[in-house]
Scaffold this active site. Structure first.
Site, PDB file in Angstrom:
ATOM      1  N   ARG A 192     -20.510  35.530  15.236  1.00 44.35           N
ATOM      2  CA  ARG A 192     -20.588  34.745  14.006  1.00 44.35           C
ATOM      3  C   ARG A 192     -19.270  34.077  13.608  1.00 44.35           C
ATOM      4  NH1 ARG A 192     -23.126  39.231  10.408  1.00 44.35           N
ATOM      5  NH2 ARG A 192     -22.395  40.512  12.152  1.00 44.35           N
ATOM      6  N   GLY A 235     -16.320  44.239  20.569  1.00 41.69           N
ATOM      7  CA  GLY A 235     -17.396  43.339  20.146  1.00 41.69           C
ATOM      8  C   GLY A 235     -17.023  41.872  20.287  1.00 41.69           C
ATOM      9  N   ARG A 289      34.639  -0.355  12.379  1.00 38.56           N
ATOM     10  CA  ARG A 289      33.541  -1.285  12.106  1.00 38.56           C
ATOM     11  C   ARG A 289      34.141  -2.683  12.154  1.00 38.56           C
ATOM     12  NH1 ARG A 289      33.746   0.798   5.916  1.00 38.56           N
ATOM     13  NH2 ARG A 289      35.272  -0.711   5.172  1.00 38.56           N
ATOM     14  N   THR A 294     -21.370  51.939  19.329  1.00 38.60           N
ATOM     15  CA  THR A 294     -20.084  52.516  18.905  1.00 38.60           C
ATOM     16  C   THR A 294     -19.826  53.888  19.539  1.00 38.60           C
ATOM     17  OG1 THR A 294     -21.250  53.270  16.915  1.00 38.60           O
ATOM     18  CG2 THR A 294     -19.917  51.292  16.699  1.00 38.60           C
ATOM     19  N   TYR A 343      23.256  14.403  20.902  1.00 38.24           N
ATOM     20  CA  TYR A 343      22.474  14.446  22.137  1.00 38.24           C
ATOM     21  C   TYR A 343      22.676  13.150  22.903  1.00 38.24           C
ATOM     22  CZ  TYR A 343      18.227  15.144  24.992  1.00 38.24           C
ATOM     23  OH  TYR A 343      17.333  15.322  26.017  1.00 38.24           O
ATOM     24  N   GLN A 387     -14.475  48.529  27.958  1.00 40.03           N
ATOM     25  CA  GLN A 387     -15.908  48.817  27.787  1.00 40.03           C
ATOM     26  C   GLN A 387     -16.641  47.580  28.309  1.00 40.03           C
ATOM     27  OE1 GLN A 387     -17.622  48.707  23.850  1.00 40.03           O
ATOM     28  NE2 GLN A 387     -19.189  50.224  24.343  1.00 40.03           N
ATOM     29  N   GLY A 400     -24.574  51.558   7.485  1.00 47.64           N
ATOM     30  CA  GLY A 400     -25.248  52.828   7.660  1.00 47.64           C
ATOM     31  C   GLY A 400     -25.205  53.576   6.335  1.00 47.64           C
TER      32      GLY A 400
END
Ligand code: UD1
Ligand code: CA
Length: 453
Positions: A15, A11, A438, A79, A385, A73, A137
């Site tokens: 909706r 299906g 430093r 169904t 990195y 299908q 149903g």
């Protein structure tokens, strides 16, 4: 019993108003159809057939597996027509179980019960008594309460519409009759479709017994036609998870504010505060505390550890008695040994932190191996990195990394060595030594700040 499962998933789901095929919409992070397939698998059927149509390619791509037979299908003619498409591949089946791809909360026990009851000779129906059966149903019974037929809402008489026993759509067909029945369906009805439900009247006409099973709760057989219903399913699923966790010995500050999207394994006496999300495979051992607003994905947390608020873990392994957060981010490949501490605004990635070592504030530790009892000062950055490749930093046992140290990898800081605050460390530091890198401080006396002209 030679069992085949046919899952209807062709299906469109108009909706949903979505470009995603309906059955791929997730409940707890997993496509609805995925839940249904897993439920089917639990019965160890001979084969699972999934009838697809709308968005077929995407559905198949996302859920393909060796035990699934995909059946196309091309037109959604009903169904009954959908099940018929799978029939040629069910040769030898003694029972064919029909499931819906958009009914994801069905419990294995319910399905097993239906399957057992129907066996290979009867037609099995899963029905549910509903307050409001609109759209479903209706199960039509005779005076002796024997099932006679299923009538679709659009074909039902006013009296039939009063019946509150609805058809869930989930059904067990006797393999020996399926082909005849499906072959004789007609589409002379209100929707012009081949209704699978018409097999009930056919069974009754042939005196094939009809067995009826019911789910424990109505929620189990709810489908999702729109996003409102999808949200209801999601909440229902999460409520079940919360119940399972509490039953297993987990304290939840609020069972409505914890989400489990995947497989969560728990020990006892774990406490989980509000708005915690678990994703993928997560395991948590005894006595772990997880504070509010954490996201924990594909990770494991050993006994006694404390994950403080707003922390984010992904593919991380947290050892016993660790402290993490608040606001910590453990990225993939993070492994914390016993008693390690990761504090606020610390990001780790592919990093092993040894027993009792601390990274308490504002640091990035990536591609690193830290020994035990090391102390890594605030603002330490592993410069892993170089723009092209990643390099490794090794910090040995008992080292003390001064505040705001940049460790330019590849580099090793030896055991018990110290780096002075503000240093940029570019070469290895021998054990038991101090590295200072430093500029020496100059003081200029009587310095006048510039004035606005
Ligand atoms: C169906 C049942 C109804 C039941 C209800 C429960 C029939 C005729 N009716 O009605 O008795 O109460 O489910 O939700 O069976 N599908 C296909 N191909 C098709 C038609 C449907 O794959 O040609 C799939 C849909 O994607 C869906 C499922 O079958 O997953 C049910 O179809 P749907 O159209 O929703 O059936 P309902 O009219 O709701
Ligand atoms: Ca439906």
């Amino acid at each position: 019993m030679n069992l085949h499962v046919v899952i209807l998933a062709a299906g469109q789901g108009t909706r949903m108003r979505s470009s995603l095929p309906k059955v791929l919409h997730p409940v707890a992070g997993k496509p609805m159809l995925g839940h249904v397939i897993d439920c089917a698998r639990a019965l160890s059927p001979q084969r699972i057939h999934v009838v697809i149509g709308h968005g077929a390619q995407r559905v198949q791509q996302q859920l393909d597996a060796a035990d699934i037979n995909w059946v196309m299908q091309h037109e959604q003619l009903g169904t009954g027509h959908a099940v018929a498409q799978a029939l040629p591949a069910t040769a030898g089946a003694e029972q064919i179980l029909v499931l819906y791809g958009d009914v994801p909360l069905l419990q294995v026990e319910t399905l097993a019960q239906l399957s057992r009851q129907a066996g290979s000779q009867a037609l099995g129906l899963l029905t549910v008594s509903m307050q409001d059966p609109t759209g479903y149903g209706r199960i039509v019974r005779d005076a002796a309460q024997r099932v006679m037929a299923i009538v679709e809402q659009k074909d039902a008489s006013p009296e039939q519409l009063l019946i509150n026993e609805g058809n869930t759509g989930i059904m067990a067909l006797p393999g020996s009759r399926a082909s005849d029945w499906l072959g004789s369906l007609s589409n002379q009805n209100a929707q012009g479709e081949y209704y699978l439900t018409d097999v009930v009247a056919l069974a009754v006409a042939e005196a094939v017994p009809v067995e009826v099973a019911q789910p424990e709760t109505e929620n189990e057989v709810m489908g999702a036609n729109n996003r409102m219903q999808l949200a209801v399913l999601e909440r229902e699923y999460q409520a079940r998870q919360a119940l399972r966790l509490m039953t297993a010995g987990v304290t939840l500050a609020d069972p409505q504010r914890v989400d489990v999207r995947g497989e969560l394994t728990v020990g006892r006496d774990i406490s989980v505060d509000i708005n915690v999300v678990f994703e993928g495979k997560v395991s948590i051992a005894d006595n772990v505390i997880i504070e509010a607003n954490c996201v924990i994905r594909d990770s494991s947390i050993a006994a006694g550890s404390h994950i403080k608020a707003f922390s984010h873990l992904e593919q991380a392994v947290v050892g016993e008695d660790c402290d993490v957060g608040p606001y910590a981010r453990l990225r993939p490949g993070t492994r914390l040994a016993k008693g390690a501490k990761i504090g606020n605004f610390v990001e780790t990635k592919n990093a092993v932190i040894g027993e009792g070592s601390k990274v308490n504030h504002l640091s990035y530790i990536g591609d690193a191996e830290v020994g035990s009892d090391a102390n890594i000062g605030a603002g330490t950055i592993t410069c892993n990195y170089d723009g092209a490749n990643k390099h490794k930093t090794v910090i040995e046992d008992g080292a003390f990394i001064g505040t705001n140290t940049a460790l330019v990898a590849p580099v090793t800081v030896g055991a018990r060595a110290t780096t002075a605050a503000g240093s940029t460390i570019t070469t290895d530091v021998p054990a038991d030594s101090l590295a200072v890198s430093r500029a020496r401080q100059r003081n200029i006396s009587g310095w006048k700040r510039p004035q606005k002209s």
